[in-house]
Design an enzyme around this catalytic site. Structure first.
Site, PDB file in Angstrom:
ATOM      1  N   ASP A   1      -6.488  -8.148   3.912  1.00 50.62           N
ATOM      2  CA  ASP A   1      -6.351  -7.267   2.744  1.00 50.62           C
ATOM      3  C   ASP A   1      -6.523  -8.088   1.476  1.00 50.62           C
ATOM      4  O   ASP A   1      -5.701  -8.059   0.563  1.00 50.62           O
ATOM      5  CB  ASP A   1      -4.978  -6.592   2.769  1.00 50.62           C
ATOM      6  CG  ASP A   1      -4.873  -5.425   1.786  1.00 50.62           C
ATOM      7  OD1 ASP A   1      -5.906  -4.820   1.463  1.00 50.62           O
ATOM      8  OD2 ASP A   1      -3.747  -5.132   1.344  1.00 50.62           O
TER       9      ASP A   1
ATOM     10  N   ASP B   1       1.032 -11.964   0.840  1.00 49.99           N
ATOM     11  CA  ASP B   1       1.050 -10.718   1.616  1.00 49.99           C
ATOM     12  C   ASP B   1       0.028 -10.691   2.748  1.00 49.99           C
ATOM     13  O   ASP B   1      -1.056 -10.102   2.645  1.00 49.99           O
ATOM     14  CB  ASP B   1       0.831  -9.513   0.707  1.00 49.99           C
ATOM     15  CG  ASP B   1       1.187  -8.199   1.407  1.00 49.99           C
ATOM     16  OD1 ASP B   1       1.721  -8.268   2.536  1.00 49.99           O
ATOM     17  OD2 ASP B   1       0.946  -7.126   0.826  1.00 49.99           O
TER      18      ASP B   1
END
Length: 328
Positions: free
Chosen positions: A202, A219
């Site tokens: 991502d 993340d």
């Protein structure tokens, strides 16, 4: 815990008690950070710098899958790649408190990278090359692939069953979506032996923090087995000519550390199409979470579905275009 609203029980007191269960002492300062899939907070620590507490959405990942994310982050950090890895307490990075699983991370500041700058893009490319060099050393055993089945057909099935697609618009939307998935399948079939590796998954600008010392990546929650180009195309923006120039800069840095299979450029629009379908399915699946209607009030309107159908039609056209850059 209310299964319809998994974070209803995550009160400020529970959050602070969870952090203090590690032996740390909180100073009472809590700042909610921008996250919807999980709940993420900056938490003040007495006589120390604040930490970031991430509470995983119940039921999304299995423990083994979260631990693979943590191990990958630790592996990258050990290779001196600037990835923010979770902290360990008594050797454990995945912590439990009152039905919630959570992890604590060092706070790392920064700003969004300037993706119009060629030097910035090359710098990012170098770090992505190093990430992928580690990522291809061995596969995930528990975390899944980002593929046509999971992000395409399963996503579309979720959209169709979710109850948010207006009946009068459903036939046209589903027709275009199925045509697009046929084109996506053809794109993947054209690269039958593509290399699947552990990637960030991502890698958009919001997950890259820039400091005077360069970037660091945050993340890894969506880390999966994907083709390397997945972590590259999400940094591209603008018209086709601009994207080609950005891609050239990223790959110039990337190939200082890792070979790139230029056939994967055929997958850029296919992967973009899968992301669009998955995003709509994600909103539909999470609508019972009160944070979602508040943050995405436009979801489900007739205008929303008209725009999404038009977006998919644009992707059908984009899928007919040649790759952004030919093989050197």
């Amino acid at each position: 815990m209310d299964t319809l609203h998994p974070y209803t029980a995550l009160t400020p007191d529970l959050l602070l008690d969870a952090v203090e269960s590690t032996g740390l002492r909180c100073d009472g300062r809590v700042l909610a950070l921008n996250s919807y899939e999980n709940r993420v907070y900056q938490v003040g620590i007495e006589d120390d710098t604040p930490l970031v507490a991430k509470f995983y959405r119940p039921g999304r990942w299995q423990d083994a899958q979260i631990l693979e994310e943590h191990a990958f982050a630790a592996e990258l950090a050990a290779a001196e790649i600037p990835v923010v890895a979770p902290l360990a307490f008594d050797g454990q990075t995945l912590l439990q408190w009152q039905g919630f699983r959570f992890a604590l991370f060092p706070r790392r500041g920064g700003r969004a990278p300037e993706l119009e700058d060629e030097d910035t893009l090359q710098w990012l490319g170098r770090f992505l090359g190093r990430i992928h060099l580690v990522g291809r050393s061995r596969p995930f055993s528990s975390r899944p692939r980002l593929d046509v089945a999971s992000f395409g057909h399963q996503a579309l099935a979720g959209i169709e069953a979710g109850g948010h697609l207006p009946a009068q618009l459903a036939a046209d939307y589903l027709r275009v979506a199925r045509e697009l998935l046929t084109a996506v399948e053809a794109a993947f079939a054209a690269v039958p032996d593509v290399d699947w590796l552990r990637c960030h998954g991502d890698c958009h600008a919001g997950n890259v923090m820039w400091t005077p010392d360069g970037p660091h990546f945050v993340d890894l929650d969506d880390s999966r087995m994907v083709p390397a180009v997945q972590d590259i195309w999400m940094l591209l923006s603008g018209e086709r000519e601009q994207q080609s120039s950005q891609l050239a800069a990223i790959l110039a840095g990337y190939e200082e550390f890792c070979d790139f299979d230029y056939r994967e450029l055929r997958l850029v629009e296919a992967l973009r199409s899968l992301r669009l379908l998955h995003y709509t399915a994600w909103l539909s699946a999470r609508w019972a979470d009160p944070a979602f209607p508040a943050a995405f009030p436009w979801f489900g309107s007739d205008n929303y579905w008209h725009e999404r159908r038009g977006e998919l039609e644009q992707q059908l056209q984009a899928m007919q275009q040649p790759p952004l850059w030919a093989m050197p």
